[in-house]
Write an enzyme that holds these catalytic residues in place. Structure first.
Site, mmCIF file in Angstrom:
data_model
loop_
_atom_site.group_PDB
_atom_site.id
_atom_site.type_symbol
_atom_site.label_atom_id
_atom_site.label_comp_id
_atom_site.label_asym_id
_atom_site.label_seq_id
_atom_site.Cartn_x
_atom_site.Cartn_y
_atom_site.Cartn_z
ATOM 1 N N CYS B 148 40.966 26.011 33.664
ATOM 2 C CA CYS B 148 42.268 26.657 33.510
ATOM 3 C C CYS B 148 42.388 27.258 32.118
ATOM 4 O O CYS B 148 42.763 26.559 31.166
ATOM 5 C CB CYS B 148 43.402 25.656 33.702
ATOM 6 N N THR B 150 43.347 31.018 31.891
ATOM 7 C CA THR B 150 44.297 32.123 32.012
ATOM 8 C C THR B 150 45.751 31.650 32.165
ATOM 9 O O THR B 150 46.026 30.662 32.835
ATOM 10 C CB THR B 150 43.893 32.994 33.220
ATOM 11 N N GLU B 151 46.656 32.376 31.521
ATOM 12 C CA GLU B 151 48.096 32.131 31.647
ATOM 13 C C GLU B 151 48.767 33.458 31.987
ATOM 14 O O GLU B 151 48.159 34.517 31.828
ATOM 15 C CB GLU B 151 48.648 31.579 30.318
ATOM 16 N N PRO B 152 50.033 33.396 32.389
ATOM 17 C CA PRO B 152 50.708 34.669 32.721
ATOM 18 C C PRO B 152 50.657 35.652 31.559
ATOM 19 O O PRO B 152 50.504 36.847 31.761
ATOM 20 C CB PRO B 152 52.143 34.224 33.021
ATOM 21 N N THR B 184 40.537 29.179 39.903
ATOM 22 C CA THR B 184 39.642 29.138 41.058
ATOM 23 C C THR B 184 39.335 27.693 41.417
ATOM 24 O O THR B 184 38.900 26.920 40.571
ATOM 25 C CB THR B 184 38.325 29.878 40.750
ATOM 26 N N ILE B 380 30.644 56.161 53.413
ATOM 27 C CA ILE B 380 29.590 56.732 54.262
ATOM 28 C C ILE B 380 29.778 56.328 55.721
ATOM 29 O O ILE B 380 29.538 57.113 56.630
ATOM 30 C CB ILE B 380 28.187 56.300 53.756
ATOM 31 N N GLU B 406 35.749 36.197 34.767
ATOM 32 C CA GLU B 406 34.671 35.881 33.813
ATOM 33 C C GLU B 406 34.469 37.014 32.796
ATOM 34 O O GLU B 406 33.358 37.351 32.400
ATOM 35 C CB GLU B 406 33.390 35.625 34.607
ATOM 36 N N GLY B 407 35.598 37.578 32.374
ATOM 37 C CA GLY B 407 35.539 38.714 31.440
ATOM 38 C C GLY B 407 35.512 40.015 32.220
ATOM 39 O O GLY B 407 34.575 40.275 32.969
ATOM 40 N N GLN B 410 35.612 45.673 30.834
ATOM 41 C CA GLN B 410 35.915 46.164 29.483
ATOM 42 C C GLN B 410 35.592 45.098 28.434
ATOM 43 O O GLN B 410 35.004 45.401 27.398
ATOM 44 C CB GLN B 410 37.401 46.554 29.396
HETATM 45 C C1 LIG Z 1 40.544 35.638 41.907
HETATM 46 C C2 LIG Z 1 40.599 35.274 40.475
HETATM 47 C C3 LIG Z 1 40.025 34.102 40.049
HETATM 48 C C4 LIG Z 1 40.105 33.724 38.713
HETATM 49 N N1 LIG Z 1 39.596 32.501 38.324
HETATM 50 C C5 LIG Z 1 39.873 32.042 37.075
HETATM 51 C C6 LIG Z 1 39.557 30.713 36.693
HETATM 52 O O1 LIG Z 1 38.978 29.953 37.463
HETATM 53 N N2 LIG Z 1 39.923 30.271 35.469
HETATM 54 C C7 LIG Z 1 40.576 31.088 34.582
HETATM 55 O O2 LIG Z 1 40.869 30.628 33.479
HETATM 56 N N3 LIG Z 1 40.855 32.369 34.898
HETATM 57 C C8 LIG Z 1 40.536 32.868 36.123
HETATM 58 N N4 LIG Z 1 40.870 34.159 36.469
HETATM 59 C C9 LIG Z 1 41.497 35.010 35.479
HETATM 60 C C10 LIG Z 1 40.644 36.161 35.025
HETATM 61 O O3 LIG Z 1 39.607 35.706 34.211
HETATM 62 C C11 LIG Z 1 41.550 37.163 34.321
HETATM 63 O O4 LIG Z 1 42.344 37.758 35.316
HETATM 64 C C12 LIG Z 1 40.804 38.211 33.558
HETATM 65 O O5 LIG Z 1 40.169 37.627 32.459
HETATM 66 C C13 LIG Z 1 41.707 39.334 33.064
HETATM 67 O O6 LIG Z 1 42.887 38.891 32.505
HETATM 68 P P1 LIG Z 1 44.289 39.521 32.979
HETATM 69 O O7 LIG Z 1 44.298 39.435 34.448
HETATM 70 O O8 LIG Z 1 45.361 38.857 32.250
HETATM 71 O O9 LIG Z 1 44.180 41.022 32.555
HETATM 72 P P2 LIG Z 1 44.538 41.644 31.109
HETATM 73 O O10 LIG Z 1 43.896 40.841 30.067
HETATM 74 O O11 LIG Z 1 45.995 41.854 31.052
HETATM 75 O O12 LIG Z 1 43.807 43.039 31.236
HETATM 76 C C14 LIG Z 1 44.377 44.181 31.877
HETATM 77 C C15 LIG Z 1 43.436 45.355 31.646
HETATM 78 O O13 LIG Z 1 43.315 45.609 30.245
HETATM 79 C C16 LIG Z 1 41.960 45.596 29.843
HETATM 80 N N5 LIG Z 1 41.838 45.043 28.492
HETATM 81 C C17 LIG Z 1 42.331 43.881 28.021
HETATM 82 N N6 LIG Z 1 41.982 43.696 26.747
HETATM 83 C C18 LIG Z 1 41.241 44.759 26.376
HETATM 84 C C19 LIG Z 1 40.572 45.158 25.172
HETATM 85 N N7 LIG Z 1 40.553 44.408 24.071
HETATM 86 N N8 LIG Z 1 39.929 46.326 25.186
HETATM 87 C C20 LIG Z 1 39.885 47.106 26.296
HETATM 88 N N9 LIG Z 1 40.493 46.802 27.442
HETATM 89 C C21 LIG Z 1 41.163 45.627 27.492
HETATM 90 C C22 LIG Z 1 41.287 44.717 30.880
HETATM 91 O O14 LIG Z 1 39.895 44.998 30.962
HETATM 92 C C23 LIG Z 1 42.031 45.099 32.133
HETATM 93 O O15 LIG Z 1 41.482 46.277 32.650
HETATM 94 C C24 LIG Z 1 40.747 34.561 37.792
HETATM 95 C C25 LIG Z 1 41.288 35.776 38.224
HETATM 96 C C26 LIG Z 1 41.248 36.125 39.549
HETATM 97 C C27 LIG Z 1 41.882 37.397 39.971
#
Ligand SMILES: Cc1cc2nc3c(=O)[nH]c(=O)nc-3n(C[C@H](O)[C@H](O)[C@H](O)COP(=O)(O)OP(=O)(O)OC[C@H]3O[C@@H](n4cnc5c(N)ncnc54)[C@H](O)[C@@H]3O)c2cc1C
Lengths: 362, 429
Positions: B148, B150-152, B184, B380, B406-407, B410
């Site tokens: 865990c 990620t946060e909102p 996940t 296709i 997993e990142g 970008q």
């Molecule tokens: C199905 C699913 C499973 C997941 N599982 C896990 C899990 O098990 N544990 C966990 O901790 N998280 C998990 N995540 C979270 C996931 O890792 C994040 O959603 C992801 O890292 C992106 O964060 P965000 O959604 O807040 O997007 P944001 O960080 O808000 O990004 C929005 C957009 O901005 C871009 N962006 C952000 N910062 C930059 C920068 N510095 N330069 C250029 N572009 C940038 C991003 O690439 C993206 O296109 C999961 C997400 C999903 C959808």
């Protein structure tokens, strides 16, 4: 086993070729292109690295076994210095490797020692034809049996060092399939155009058209011919390896420039639009490099899908070179468009790979 | 050493076995699982758990600790004196994950085991912690763990995490508060511990917000801990067999010794960086998973083309190819070259070479390639591509996540760029 580490011998060759390329070929590239001539001194020096010699068995005057993979590693390094230089240095290999891969025992004995034992001497090969739909597997130049020999008719293009070549391997269509033929310099009906090819890049490499009118030639491999698929695959992998070198050079220049050049108060490399281009170039280069290595490894190990792998690696490398060299110019901005800056030539060279298949072989 | 591309025997054998699992257990019910979003396929869970236990894999999809070959009994791959078998644990794992994801990536994600949670313990835990927390995955019941981060308000920017951990000195417990999303396997790790074994979640929180990254720590929170609740299961575009949980923590108490890493804050980020190194190991695995989906889509496309009398002629110059030939050949090139990047990254991990650059490269490439391949394949195939009668449209939906978790693409581009430019995080944001 999977492994991504060159062996000791390969590493030594990489180091030697890389040093020569960086220290000598690279600084000479711009003037060679502008003067339309690669200094002979550099060709001789590159020849002395002994890439071809090391992949020719002792029985034929060399001191090693042929390895497509080893040659790929060396060729990338050389092309990093300069594409025209790398191709000029390895032009004799175009002839020699065709013989090694497809020649009869007698042909190997006759030609290889002559080429391998001495100084660089112009032996060459002619594959390309001047047609928009040029296809190595559907050549327009024809070969017809005539007693023991064959009669060649047609016109070849982009033949490196054709003016001086002692002999050429000419690829021609024999009953619908491509085969190689050994034609001598002074064969009747063989004429080399005086005028050099005028191309977008590669101007340091002297290339000529060669006309063939009922030229009598010996078939590569003797009566049974050769496996042209294998020769073509070796050319594809070679071209791909050269594309790696050119792309690596463009990435290298662009990376350094982006760390120097400033705009809006920061280095341009600190802007994501530029940094991401560089990252994508690096990813593309490494991905295709591994694809080329794998194809070469498959050729060396006689894998069933080796020829298809070579084709895919070649197609991938052509796209890679265009993408990376184009971005190289983009990152230099207006300065990239000026011929003084190295990325300009790299972009012109980068487009050539699909058209110049047949100018290198591993 | 020399450059080699020969698939090691143990990997080839394992692939054959897993392919049959993929065909017989996954593909047949892929559609059903996709349409029953939060159902748990107990058959699969039990089967995989028992299969992996009997293979002695150390529980779940993990890198088995490899014994040096000199310790192996005669006949068990022991070679002559002085000869060492090169380690292939990560290579094997990547190949397993690729094959399972070729079957169905949703299923792969719910394969029992420690997942990212256990990976964090393995990377940042003490020997005692590893023993305490990791043994459970090889016990009788299938068991899960989750991560865990990620946060909102904090996704890519992990330094923006708001969750807090405060030490209650009277009871010597950490008190956790915060809101985590997109976990996940969060539900299987935390709530289903009656049917399943007792798992845990690894929660990232700050022990000192003023210290920024240096204050961030991970805590092992056992399943069922009071104050912790799965508040939502997300409904997603794809990978619907995998539960993605939102978890709230309100005054949740965990024992002092459940902190991974040092309980005090030094003003350096080494601890955090160490934990982030988990990603070097896991990114190529996520890439491998995505590439399994890509391969499924490409193979399906080629099969359908053949069925419809469309031949792909290899060996032609570009000017003679049809548009479909160009597309298919490009897809093959992309897929294979991306897979080779994955192999190189995990080969480096196996050989203890630092692979942060190669890991991110493989993730960038895989994210690009599988989204392109699946999108192109649907295009296709026309109406057949868009139809739910075939799995292709599902793979299109499943593939997209590769470029996000997993990142994001970008973020991994940033990692690659910083490496080749020699820049720090503050020089290139
Ligand atoms: C199905 C699913 C499973 C997941 N599982 C896990 C899990 O098990 N544990 C966990 O901790 N998280 C998990 N995540 C979270 C996931 O890792 C994040 O959603 C992801 O890292 C992106 O964060 P965000 O959604 O807040 O997007 P944001 O960080 O808000 O990004 C929005 C957009 O901005 C871009 N962006 C952000 N910062 C930059 C920068 N510095 N330069 C250029 N572009 C940038 C991003 O690439 C993206 O296109 C999961 C997400 C999903 C959808």
């Amino acid at each position: 086993m999977y492994s991504f580490e060159p062996n000791e011998e390969q590493q030594m060759l990489i180091d030697a070729a890389g040093k020569f390329a960086s220290a000598e070929l690279r600084p000479a590239a711009h003037d060679a292109e502008e003067n339309r001539e690669m200094p002979k001194r550099l060709i001789d020096k590159g020849w002395e690295l002994g890439v071809l010699q090391a992949s020719t068995p002792e029985a034929y005057g060399g001191f090693g076994e042929r390895s497509a993979l080893t040659n790929v590693l060396a060729l990338e390094e050389m092309a990093f210095g300069d594409l025209a230089g790398a191709l000029a240095i390895s032009t004799p290999a175009l002839f020699a490797a065709s013989i090694l891969l497809g020649g009869s025992e007698a042909q190997k004995k006759e030609y290889l020692p002559k080429i391998v034992e001495g100084a660089w001497s112009p032996y060459s090969a002619a594959l390309i034809e001047y047609a928009f739909d040029f296809d190595p597997n559907a050549l327009k130049t024809s070969a017809q049996a005539d007693g023991d020999a064959y009669l060649l008719n047609g016109e070849k293009a982009f033949v490196p060092f054709a003016k001086d070549a002692q002999a050429l391997v000419v690829y021609a269509n024999l009953d619908g399939a491509t085969q190689g033929f050994i034609a001598q310099k002074d064969a009747a009906g063989l004429s080399v155009a005086d005028e050099r090819e005028k191309l977008m890049g590669l101007n340091a490499l002297p290339m000529h058209r060669v006309k063939l009118e009922n030229v009598r030639a010996e078939r590569l491999g003797g009566a049974d011919g050769c496996d042209f698929g294998l020769i073509l695959a070796s050319m594809q992998v070679a071209s791909a390896a050269a594309a790696l070198g050119v792309s690596k050079s463009a990435l290298d220049h662009a990376t350094n420039y982006a760390k120097e050049r400033e705009a809006f108060g920061v280095k341009i490399a600190q802007k994501q639009a530029v940094a991401f281009m560089l990252a994508e170039m690096a990813v593309e280069l490494e991905a295709i490099r591994l694809l080329v290595w794998e194809a070469a490894w498959k050729l060396d190990n006689g894998q069933a899908d080796a020829q298809n792998a070579a084709y895919l690696a070649f197609v991938g490398a052509c796209d890679m070179a265009m993408m990376i060299t184009d971005r190289g110019v983009q990152i230099y901005g207006g300065h990239g468009y000026i011929r003084e800056n190295p990325v300009e030539l790299l972009m012109r060279n980068g487009r050539g790979f699909p058209m110049t298949l047949g100018l290198a072989i591993v | 050493m020399s450059i080699e591309f020969e698939t090691p025997k143990p990997i080839a054998q394992m692939q054959t076995v897993l392919q049959s699992v993929a065909e017989n257990m996954m593909r047949r019910t892929s559609r059903e699982m996709d349409e029953n979003e939060h159902a748990i396929p107990w058959d699969y869970v039990e089967f995989m758990h028992n299969a992996m236990r009997s293979m002695g894999g150390g529980g779940g999809l993990t890198v088995a600790e490899e014994k040096p070959s000199s310790l192996l009994p005669e006949g068990e791959g022991r070679k002559g004196e002085g000869e060492k078998r090169p380690p292939i644990g990560y290579q094997k794992l990547a190949s397993q994950i690729e094959m399972l994801s070729w079957g169905d990536v949703g299923y792969y994600l719910i394969t029992p085991g420690g997942g990212l949670g256990a990976a964090a313990v393995a990377a940042a835990g003490s020997p005692e912690q590893k023993e305490k927390f990791l043994a459970r995955f090889n016990e009788e019941k299938p068991t899960y763990a989750a991560m865990c981060m990620t946060e909102p308000g904090a996704g890519s920017d992990t330094s923006a995490i708001r969750a807090r951990a405060v030490l209650d000195e009277k009871t010597n417990e950490w008190v956790l508060n915060g809101e985590k999303i997109f976990v996940t396997g969060g539900d299987k790790s935390f709530t289903h511990y009656e049917q399943l074994g007792k798992g845990f979640i690894v929660v990232w929180a700050s022990i000192d917000p003023s210290a920024k990254r240096a204050g961030m720590r991970a805590f092992v929170v056992e399943a069922g801990t009071p104050g912790v609740k799965v508040v939502k299961l997300e409904k997603k575009m794809g990978i619907r067999a995998s539960d993605t949980a939102a978890i709230s923590l309100v005054d949740a108490r965990v024992p002092f010794e459940n902190i991974l890493g040092s309980p005090t804050v030094e003003k350096t980020t080494t601890g955090f960086k160490g934990a982030m190194a988990t990603f070097d190991a896991t990114r190529p695995l996520v890439a491998a998973s995505g590439l399994g989906v890509g391969r499924a889509a490409l193979e399906f496309l080629k099969e359908k083309l053949t069925e419809n009398g469309v031949e792909i002629r290899y060996g032609l110059p570009r000017s003679k190819m049809t548009a479909i030939e160009r597309d298919v050949i490009e897809m093959e090139i992309q897929l294979r070259s991306a897979w080779l990047l994955v192999l190189k990254a995990v080969w480096m991990a196996d050989n203890k070479k630092p692979n942060a650059l190669e890991s991110s490269m493989s993730k960038v490439r895989a994210g690009d390639v599988v989204t392109k391949i699946t999108q192109k394949a649907v295009e296709i195939m026309g109406p057949l591509g868009y139809s739910r009668e075939f799995l292709l449209e599902k793979w299109f939906r499943d593939a997209k996540i590769t470029d996000i978790y997993e990142g994001t693409g970008q973020i991994n581009r940033l990692v690659v760029a910083r490496h080749i430019l020699g820049y720090s995080g503050s020089e290139l944001r």
